[in-house]
Design an enzyme around this catalytic site. Structure first.
Site, PDB file in Angstrom:
ATOM      1  N   GLU A   1       0.828  -1.217   0.000  1.00 48.80           N
ATOM      2  CA  GLU A   1       0.000   0.000   0.000  1.00 48.80           C
ATOM      3  C   GLU A   1       0.855   1.256   0.000  1.00 48.80           C
ATOM      4  O   GLU A   1       0.346   2.366   0.162  1.00 48.80           O
ATOM      5  CB  GLU A   1      -0.936  -0.016   1.223  1.00 48.80           C
ATOM      6  N   ASN A   2       2.150   1.086  -0.138  1.00 45.87           N
ATOM      7  CA  ASN A   2       3.078   2.222  -0.144  1.00 45.87           C
ATOM      8  C   ASN A   2       4.222   1.910  -1.094  1.00 45.87           C
ATOM      9  O   ASN A   2       4.362   0.785  -1.564  1.00 45.87           O
ATOM     10  CB  ASN A   2       3.674   2.442   1.261  1.00 45.87           C
TER      11      ASN A   2
END
Ligand SMILES: *[C@@H]1O[C@H](CO)[C@@H](O)[C@H](O)[C@H]1NC(C)=O
Ligand SMILES: *[C@@H]1O[C@H](CO)[C@@H](O)[C@H](O)[C@H]1NC(C)=O
Ligand SMILES: *[C@@H]1O[C@H](CO)[C@@H](O)[C@H](O)[C@H]1NC(C)=O
Length: 307
Positions: free
Chosen positions: A167-168
């Site tokens: 997610e990053n």
């Protein structure tokens, strides 16, 4: 609490262990205790891993998370909230959680697969190149799976695979990472599973290209914290998009891939996407009948009372 109700509305009971081809698997992400962290005095905090290993309704447990890829000494970092606050291995920030090896073995003896999940919502992850990703795949293999290392956080336990909850960072390198894990595990008798937890919004920003390039065994699609496609819109086919994932699955690199409905285990485990247990059970039953790729449900956050 949620899971009790979900299970009681589930059509098919008594699954013993994990079977990739079934449509009623239940996965729980274990390790973050998101409910207990917010409400330390309330009942419902995450329990010891061993408790869930005794539960025949659970099929898969991704341990969450490896939240930093390259920590002190270039070694990955795991964060298991209050479930492991032991010492780190010398020269690293990697916790030694060898006390969990017994529970992991119990899970595996009971047919529950236990994987290591990389990433999570607040994480420092990503690669600058394919070669860095390949080298990290070897690190993960040696640290958690079938390889060898002096810094194995779960001692002698050999986990059953790896989950990507990215997610990053950037999308660079994940295809090379997965390919390398597949090569490393190719000659093993033991089956190693590779899963991912993309956002429901299609295609996923970090893993979209990788999902089109290499075969995964299952996807725990995050139908929460995503108002543009989330579970709270199940009754609106113009928003709820399991059909897009199902269509994609059939022509993906692994046409037998299973797609799970990822849901928060409580209304406190995510901002949006929580639906009550009876509704989630009903959604699962309907999805099971409509979409051949449906593999089951996974829940994040706390789960309690699984007896
Ligand atoms: C799952 O189904 C696929 C496709 O039919 C098959 O090749 C595979 O052997 C099955 N796996 C198991 C564990 O039954
Ligand atoms: C939680 O319990 C402890 C010990 O009983 C107490 O001191 C504390 O005030 C409680 N916190 C909350 C938020 O209720
Ligand atoms: C932490 O260390 C203690 C003492 O060595 C051990 O009993 C316990 O099992 C460890 N916990 C974990 C999660 O490894």
């Amino acid at each position: 609490m949620l899971l009790i109700a979900v299970i009681s509305t589930c059509l098919t009971l008594g699954v013993l262990g994990f079977d990739q081809n079934r449509s009623d698997n239940i996965a729980i992400y274990w390790g973050q205790n998101s409910y207990g962290a917010s409400f330390p005095n309330a009942s419902g905090s995450q329990q010891n891993l061993g408790i869930y290993c005794q539960d025949s309704n659970i099929n898969t447990i991704p341990i969450a998370f490896v939240d930093v890829f390259f920590g002190t000494g270039g070694v990955p970092v795991i964060n298991l909230a209050d479930s492991c606050q032991n010492a780190t291995f010398p020269g690293t920030s990697l916790l030694n959680c060898g006390g969990l090896s017994g529970a992991i073995s119990t899970c595996q003896e009971n047919g529950i697969i236990v994987t290591i999940s990389l990433g999570g919502g607040s994480s420092t992850v990503g690669f600058s190149s394919d070669s860095e990703a390949e080298s990290f795949a070897e690190t993960i293999w040696n640290t958690f799976l079938g390889g060898q290392s002096d810094t194995r956080p779960f001692g002698s336990a050999i986990l059953d695979g790896v989950d990507l909850d990215i997610e990053n960072g950037s999308p660079v390198g994940y295809t090379a990472f997965v390919n390398r894990i597949r090569v490393l595990s190719r000659d093993s008798v033991k089956k190693y599973y590779i899963s991912a937890a993309p956002q429901c919004f299609f295609p996923d920003a970090y893993l979209g290209d990788t999902l089109n390039a290499v075969g995964f065994d299952m996807l725990y699609v995050q139908f929460y914290n995503n108002p543009e496609c989330g579970l709270e819109h199940f009754n609106d086919p113009s928003i709820w998009n399991f059909d897009i994932w199902d269509s994609w699955a059939k022509q993906s690199p692994n046409p037998n891939i299973k797609i799970y409905i990822g849901a928060p285990a409580s209304e406190y485990a995510a901002g949006t996407g929580y639906v009550s247990a009876p509704i989630l059970g009903d959604i699962a039953a309907q999805t099971q009948h409509t979409f051949p790729s449906f593999g089951g449900r996974d829940v994040v956050g706390y789960v309690s009372g699984l007896r």
